[in-house]
Design a protein around this motif. Structure first.
Motif, PDB file in Angstrom:
ATOM      1  N   GLU A  51       0.598  -1.234   0.036  1.00 54.41           N
ATOM      2  CA  GLU A  51      -0.006   0.094   0.002  1.00 54.41           C
ATOM      3  C   GLU A  51       0.877   1.414  -0.032  1.00 54.41           C
ATOM      4  OE1 GLU A  51      -2.593  -0.338   3.188  1.00 54.41           O
ATOM      5  OE2 GLU A  51      -3.607  -2.107   2.516  1.00 54.41           O
ATOM      6  N   LEU A  52       2.169   1.235  -0.244  1.00 53.87           N
ATOM      7  CA  LEU A  52       3.077   2.089   0.073  1.00 53.87           C
ATOM      8  C   LEU A  52       2.812   3.062  -1.180  1.00 53.87           C
ATOM      9  CD1 LEU A  52       5.033   3.709   1.882  1.00 53.87           C
ATOM     10  CD2 LEU A  52       6.979   2.489   0.757  1.00 53.87           C
ATOM     11  N   GLU A  53       2.307   4.368  -1.097  1.00 51.96           N
ATOM     12  CA  GLU A  53       2.156   5.257  -2.292  1.00 51.96           C
ATOM     13  C   GLU A  53       3.464   6.367  -2.340  1.00 51.96           C
ATOM     14  OE1 GLU A  53      -1.454   7.162  -2.568  1.00 51.96           O
ATOM     15  OE2 GLU A  53      -2.663   5.243  -2.160  1.00 51.96           O
ATOM     16  N   SER A  54       4.010   6.169  -3.581  1.00 50.60           N
ATOM     17  CA  SER A  54       5.111   7.095  -4.016  1.00 50.60           C
ATOM     18  C   SER A  54       4.748   8.087  -5.206  1.00 50.60           C
ATOM     19  CB  SER A  54       6.205   6.224  -4.285  1.00 50.60           C
ATOM     20  OG  SER A  54       7.253   7.048  -4.938  1.00 50.60           O
ATOM     21  N   ASN A  55       4.983   9.145  -5.139  1.00 53.28           N
ATOM     22  CA  ASN A  55       4.733   9.922  -6.490  1.00 53.28           C
ATOM     23  C   ASN A  55       5.457   9.466  -7.466  1.00 53.28           C
ATOM     24  OD1 ASN A  55       2.927  11.667  -5.067  1.00 53.28           O
ATOM     25  ND2 ASN A  55       4.409  12.857  -4.353  1.00 53.28           N
ATOM     26  N   LEU A  56       6.805   8.792  -7.226  1.00 61.39           N
ATOM     27  CA  LEU A  56       7.693   8.351  -8.424  1.00 61.39           C
ATOM     28  C   LEU A  56       7.447   7.141  -8.822  1.00 61.39           C
ATOM     29  CD1 LEU A  56      11.232   9.378  -6.868  1.00 61.39           C
ATOM     30  CD2 LEU A  56      10.000  10.384  -9.023  1.00 61.39           C
ATOM     31  N   CYS A  57       6.557   6.414  -7.986  1.00 61.62           N
ATOM     32  CA  CYS A  57       6.382   4.642  -8.442  1.00 61.62           C
ATOM     33  C   CYS A  57       4.679   4.697  -7.893  1.00 61.62           C
ATOM     34  CB  CYS A  57       7.426   3.915  -7.956  1.00 61.62           C
ATOM     35  SG  CYS A  57       6.909   1.972  -8.569  1.00 61.62           S
ATOM     36  N   ARG A  58       3.859   5.119  -8.657  1.00 61.52           N
ATOM     37  CA  ARG A  58       2.421   4.836  -8.124  1.00 61.52           C
ATOM     38  C   ARG A  58       1.770   3.456  -8.150  1.00 61.52           C
ATOM     39  NH1 ARG A  58       0.682   9.800  -7.334  1.00 61.52           N
ATOM     40  NH2 ARG A  58       1.672  11.531  -8.321  1.00 61.52           N
ATOM     41  N   GLN A  59       2.420   2.587  -8.611  1.00 62.21           N
ATOM     42  CA  GLN A  59       1.796   1.334  -8.603  1.00 62.21           C
ATOM     43  C   GLN A  59       2.069   0.555  -7.385  1.00 62.21           C
ATOM     44  OE1 GLN A  59       4.023   2.096 -11.139  1.00 62.21           O
ATOM     45  NE2 GLN A  59       4.520   0.577 -12.227  1.00 62.21           N
ATOM     46  N   PRO A  60       1.676  -0.438  -7.099  1.00 62.29           N
ATOM     47  CA  PRO A  60       2.277  -1.318  -5.853  1.00 62.29           C
ATOM     48  C   PRO A  60       3.698  -1.942  -6.415  1.00 62.29           C
ATOM     49  CG  PRO A  60       0.089  -2.013  -6.297  1.00 62.29           C
ATOM     50  CD  PRO A  60       0.424  -1.262  -7.423  1.00 62.29           C
ATOM     51  N   HIS A  61       4.522  -1.794  -5.283  1.00 57.43           N
ATOM     52  CA  HIS A  61       5.903  -2.217  -5.456  1.00 57.43           C
ATOM     53  C   HIS A  61       6.768  -2.620  -4.418  1.00 57.43           C
ATOM     54  CE1 HIS A  61       5.896   2.167  -4.204  1.00 57.43           C
ATOM     55  NE2 HIS A  61       7.264   1.705  -3.586  1.00 57.43           N
ATOM     56  N   TYR A  62       7.781  -3.456  -4.355  1.00 60.63           N
ATOM     57  CA  TYR A  62       8.578  -3.897  -3.379  1.00 60.63           C
ATOM     58  C   TYR A  62       9.925  -3.152  -3.463  1.00 60.63           C
ATOM     59  CZ  TYR A  62       5.620  -8.215  -3.283  1.00 60.63           C
ATOM     60  OH  TYR A  62       4.672  -9.100  -2.929  1.00 60.63           O
ATOM     61  N   ILE A  63      10.603  -3.032  -2.355  1.00 60.63           N
ATOM     62  CA  ILE A  63      11.911  -2.207  -2.244  1.00 60.63           C
ATOM     63  C   ILE A  63      13.027  -3.183  -2.144  1.00 60.63           C
ATOM     64  CG2 ILE A  63      13.054  -0.517  -1.036  1.00 60.63           C
ATOM     65  CD1 ILE A  63      10.663   0.679  -0.073  1.00 60.63           C
ATOM     66  N   VAL A  64      13.965  -2.933  -2.791  1.00 63.23           N
ATOM     67  CA  VAL A  64      15.370  -3.616  -2.692  1.00 63.23           C
ATOM     68  C   VAL A  64      16.475  -2.767  -2.125  1.00 63.23           C
ATOM     69  CG1 VAL A  64      17.091  -5.235  -3.554  1.00 63.23           C
ATOM     70  CG2 VAL A  64      14.702  -5.681  -4.314  1.00 63.23           C
ATOM     71  N   THR A  65      16.998  -2.975  -1.318  1.00 67.84           N
ATOM     72  CA  THR A  65      18.175  -1.796  -0.872  1.00 67.84           C
ATOM     73  C   THR A  65      19.648  -2.299  -1.071  1.00 67.84           C
ATOM     74  OG1 THR A  65      18.324  -2.403   1.586  1.00 67.84           O
ATOM     75  CG2 THR A  65      16.507  -1.269   0.963  1.00 67.84           C
ATOM     76  N   ASP A  66      20.744  -1.327  -1.203  1.00 71.51           N
ATOM     77  CA  ASP A  66      21.982  -1.980  -1.163  1.00 71.51           C
ATOM     78  C   ASP A  66      22.354  -1.771   0.478  1.00 71.51           C
ATOM     79  OD1 ASP A  66      22.552   0.841  -0.509  1.00 71.51           O
ATOM     80  OD2 ASP A  66      23.676   1.026  -2.456  1.00 71.51           O
ATOM     81  N   THR A  67      23.689  -2.257   0.677  1.00 71.37           N
ATOM     82  CA  THR A  67      24.289  -2.120   1.877  1.00 71.37           C
ATOM     83  C   THR A  67      24.488  -1.080   2.464  1.00 71.37           C
ATOM     84  OG1 THR A  67      25.629  -3.927   1.038  1.00 71.37           O
ATOM     85  CG2 THR A  67      26.287  -2.958   3.143  1.00 71.37           C
ATOM     86  N   ASN A  68      24.802   0.072   1.790  1.00 72.40           N
ATOM     87  CA  ASN A  68      24.684   1.367   2.644  1.00 72.40           C
ATOM     88  C   ASN A  68      23.348   2.112   3.087  1.00 72.40           C
ATOM     89  OD1 ASN A  68      27.928   1.823   2.543  1.00 72.40           O
ATOM     90  ND2 ASN A  68      27.804   2.376   0.267  1.00 72.40           N
TER      91      ASN A  68
END
Length: 938
Positions: A51-68
């Motif tokens: 349900e996280l809404e982002s102006n950059l990515c409006r469709q449902p999405h998962y997040i992947v992060t790097d180490t930093n």
């Protein structure tokens, strides 16, 4: 599928060793998403419709992060709104190697179900594993592995995948591979429903991006520091900032036989080091060596940048005939030990400004510059801030807001602050810990009875402070037919309930000790054990570990026996109640006889210890009376010590010494013991000088010489003098430490203060984890329990001792801070004149002790508005004003009140009432409380 990982490493002897490791790849590793119908997963973690809404990515999405991102933006990842994040195995392993605190925090997040964080083992998945290419750095290989795993998810799932990374090169390569990638800042800004997240962004600012003139020297690179340490040009040590002077610090040098401590003075030489950092220092030439300043300098809230050079010039003023000490400068940082800091926002002069200064509660930490759009909301609040960087062109370190704790002055908030500041683990016990507790109702089993000595026929009693519910110890004493005396110390058998390696054992080891605040207790073990099953409550059968002595009438040990036991205490007494029974000649029952026997023998034991050179020191201790409705302090008084306090103490000491001898005899390489190093002669210089100012000589050659000197140091006109001298002597002592017997020579085992060659802690297992380990060692040595590998591994015992020493020290500091908090609350509505005594004379202040409240503070002799009427004699350590002289140990009357000039930062203030100095002393608010001060000359 199997792959071989081949690498070479250099051995200690210099030869090159080829290492081949098998690396298995699988095709059955789950993706963790509920949207997936390919993976045969049992319990998917990632939500089907994020349900996280982002102006950059409006469709449902998962997040992947790097180490930093995990290392530096943990405060963003921890907020509830950030969900459905994929933490790759590559990232998790790199974080584990680079930062233990960050690794623990991310592991904690992964256990929170509502966060939907999932660990994907990409390093063992056949489609996401990547091998390091020739000439490729480990960092570049890991970045490529992150991109590969992100691409795989993108193809595997019918849902958007967003890579969040602040690495520009990694981000550009990801975009070329068709991956959606943003910086942390870009992504957080796009979360329009959560604008407050911008305050939590850690800004990794470099000197180049901040601009402005350099205010500090550049730090040397680590490679140059390592070469310098090897060649002897630089030294490595722990940076310890001064509480009394923000322009001064000491560095405790590691591994140097020539220098233990090096003084650092001036902001240029301090060079952006923060209290607790591991730094590289360079000694200045001997002609530039200095000595600690007698000035008390604090960063004022209104201080301007040009004020610092003026204060540094004062530091450089010539010091008359004061011995100089090794002085140096910080040339580089080896390891930053930054943590989260509690404090308040300094009010900004510019309305609507987003840039603010944060004032930490800990005086040894500099102000921190942060950006926040919530300044108005945070006014009057205690908040938490993290340091992100300290560029050389910024006077202050740069940081970010983490969270608000509550209103300044609110008791619950202030308690939370002192627990956080002293790193006291105080979260509720987890379900896994609570599941280790025995089922209720609990009873002693037949098996327990067979393996233990039944001592329920003995007249055992406990003697504790009022209100004590975690009763660790009980005692008995009875005459034997042969004219000798049997004495028993019975200690709660906590190790029966806390078995090695269980969740409750690991939690107790982490906490290390129970922390006692004025109005609450932070238990080491759950309350069911601390206040019930392990507490030796009267008229209830309890499991104990007993030490039984046969003593002569002169208190000489004839025999000693250790046994697991079952006891039933006859009565639980306070120190005052036990003293009344001893003093009541009409009481002739068995408990009265037992207490009188214990008291008589304790006096003999204490006499023997003192004759051996044991020290009797002092510290100001107070007891608060708390209002039952408001829970605020309504009265405060010095703790009264009775013979019964000493009686219990003597037998606890005897038990600890007897057990120490036993476990060392059985486990010479892995016994957990406690030592108190002898202070170096330089530590005693302040008290020798202080005694000389009153015409007295102190002999500090040995502990016994010191004990005799302290007993003889009396002043007829100052009955509190001897107590003050003992208080100052306490501050000359080294810290007592837990250690593993196999890590030190036996000559270093000695406990200086107690004058005993060997010592441990056995008598308080409910509140000290060290005692639990000692119980296990003793149980194995008498055949009452089985051993386990970690118990006899000296390296693991050594590491455990390190944590226990830290926890014990922090618990002490937290307890003192709680006394300080309640003292401040007590004076919130009061202005009181009180008797005080001067402990130290500074150039611009008198350090005064008020015995009634156990309170210490500064009477400042000068401020920004007026010049001091006093003249400072550094050689004699005296402040003069006309015919009035004020020196160490002198009696003064001070007015104690709260400075309310800044509602957000109220503080306790001491002002001089007597001796009366025209134009300086304040009028009396009434006569000082006519309370006699107890003199400790024992």
């Amino acid at each position: 599928m199997q792959r071989s990982k081949i690498f070479v490493k250099k051995t200690k002897k210099g030869s090159v060793l080829k290492v081949v490791r098998e690396h298995y790849l699988r095709d059955d590793i789950w993706c963790g998403s509920k949207t997936c119908d390919v993976c045969l997963q049992q319990a998917a973690i990632l939500e089907e419709s994020p349900e996280l809404e982002s102006n950059l990515c409006r469709q449902p999405h998962y997040i992947v992060t790097d180490t930093n991102v995990v290392l530096h933006q943990m405060d963003i990842l921890e907020v509830p709104v950030i969900k459905n994040v994929i933490i790759l195995q590559t990232v998790l392993e790199e974080v584990r190697h680079r930062s233990a605190p960050a690794y623990k925090r991310i592991k904690d997040i992964l256990t929170i179900r509502d966060k939907h964080f999932y660990t994907f083992t990409n390093e063992h998945h056949k489609d996401t594993y990547v091998e390091r290419q020739p000439g490729e750095s480990a960092n570049d290989r890991n970045d490529r592995a992150i991109r590969m795993a992100t691409s795989w998810y993108q193809e595997h799932l019918d849902i958007k995948i967003v890579l969040v990374t602040d690495d520009m090169e990694n981000r550009e390569k990801a975009k070329k591979d068709g991956i959606t990638a943003y910086t942390v800042s870009e992504y957080v800004k796009s979360l329009s429903d959560s604008p407050e997240l911008m305050d939590k962004l850690a800004l990794r600012t470099s000197d180049k991006t901040t601009g402005g003139k350099a205010k500090f020297p550049e730090h040397l690179p680590l490679s140059e520091i390592q070469r310098g340490i090897k060649s002897g040009n630089y030294m490595q040590g722990s940076f310890q900032a001064s509480r009394d002077n923000y322009l001064e610090a000491n560095v405790s040098v590691h591994g140097s036989e020539k220098f233990d401590m090096v003084l650092i003075q001036g902001s240029h030489n301090l060079n952006r080091a923060v209290h607790g950092d591991v730094v590289a220092i360079q000694l200045l030439s001997e002609s530039e060596w200095s000595c600690p300043s007698s000035l008390v300098l604090t960063e004022t809230e209104k201080e301007e940048e040009e004020d610092t050079p003026n204060k540094e010039n004062i530091l450089k003023e010539k010091k008359s005939q004061v011995p100089k000490q090794p002085t140096g400068k910080v040339v580089g940082i080896i390891k930053r030990n930054w943590r989260q800091y509690c404090g308040i926002l300094q009010p900004s002069l510019i309305k609507e400004s987003t840039k603010h200064l944060f004032i930490p509660t800990e005086r040894r930490i500099h102000k921190i510059r942060i950006e926040t759009r919530q300044a108005k909301t945070l006014e009057g609040q205690r908040i938490i801030v993290c340091i992100d960087s300290w560029p050389r062109n910024s006077r202050y370190p740069l940081g970010h807001f983490v969270r608000a704790l509550g209103a300044v002055g609110d008791k619950a908030t202030e308690n939370e602050v002192l627990l956080l500041e002293h790193d006291v683990p105080h979260t509720p016990f987890s379900q896994s810990v609570l599941s280790c507790l025995p089922e209720m109702p609990w009873r002693i089993t037949e098996e327990d009875s067979k393996r233990r000595m039944d001592l329920r026929h003995l007249d055992i009693c406990s003697v504790d402070p009022p209100g004590c519910t975690d009763i660790d110890d009980a005692l008995h004493c009875r005459e034997l037919d042969d004219g000798n005396v049997e004495v028993g110390v019975h200690i709660a058998d906590v190790s029966h309930f806390i078995r090695p390696g269980t969740a409750i054992d690991k939690e107790a080891a982490k906490r290390g000790t129970t922390v006692y605040l004025i109005d609450k207790r932070i238990d080491m073990v759950p309350e069911l054990l601390s206040s019930n099953l392990c507490s030796l409550r009267c008229k209830e059968d309890r499991l104990a570990f007993s030490v039984l002595w046969v003593l002569s009438q002169e208190a000489k040990i004839i025999d000693v026996k250790f046994t697991k036991s079952i006891i039933c205490s006859r009565v639980s007494l306070t120190y005052a109640e036990a003293q009344m029974i001893i003093d009541d000649k009409n009481r002739t029952d068995t408990i009265a006889k037992s207490l009188r026997g214990l008291n008589r023998l304790a006096k003999l034991l204490k006499k023997q210890r003192i004759e051996s050179g044991a020290l009797t020191l002092a510290s100001p201790e107070v007891r608060f009376h708390i209002d039952s409705e408001t829970h605020d302090p309504i009265d405060v008084q010095s703790k009264e010590l009775r013979d019964t306090n000493s009686m219990v103490e003597e037998f606890m000491l005897l038990a600890n010494i007897s057990v120490a001898e036993e476990i060392f005899r059985e486990f010479p390489n892995c016994a957990m013991l406690r030592r108190h190093p002898e202070p170096p002669p330089s530590n005693f210089e302040p008290i020798i000088k202080a005694a000389q100012s009153k015409g007295l000589q102190l002999n500090v050659d040995t502990g016994k010489d010191l004990a005799v000197s302290l007993n003889d140091a009396q002043l007829a006109d100052n009955p509190y003098f001897n107590t003050m001298l003992r208080i100052l002597t306490t501050r000359c002592m080294m810290q007592a430490l837990y250690f593993c017997s196999g890590m030190l020579p036996e000559a270093d085992f000695k406990h200086y203060g107690l004058a005993t060659p060997i010592y441990t802690h056995f008598t308080s297992p409910i509140r000290r984890y060290s005692d639990v380990i000692v119980h296990r060692l003793l149980a194995v040595s008498i055949g009452a329990d089985a051993s386990y590998p970690e118990l006899t591994e000296k390296k693991k015992t050594h590491a455990l001792c390190f944590n226990l020493n830290f926890r014990h020290r922090m618990a002490q500091y937290a307890g003192r801070a709680s006394v300080g908090l309640h003292t401040q609350l007590f004076f919130k509505t009061r202005v009181i004149d009180e008797d005080g005594y001067v402990l130290f004379v500074r150039k611009n202040a008198l350090h005064v002790l008020i015995p009634k409240y156990g309170l210490e503070g500064m009477v400042f002799l000068t401020d920004e508005k007026k010049r001091s009427p006093f003249t400072y004699d550094e050689q004699e350590s005296i402040q003069r004003c006309g015919d009035v002289e004020i020196g160490v140990f002198d009696h003064v009357v001070v007015q104690v009140s709260i400075d309310r000039s800044n509602v957000q930062h109220q503080k306790l203030v001491l002002r001089l009432v007597q001796p009366e100095i025209p134009g300086f002393s304040v009028p009396s608010s009434g006569p000082p409380s006519a309370k006699k001060m107890k003199m400790d000359t024992s």
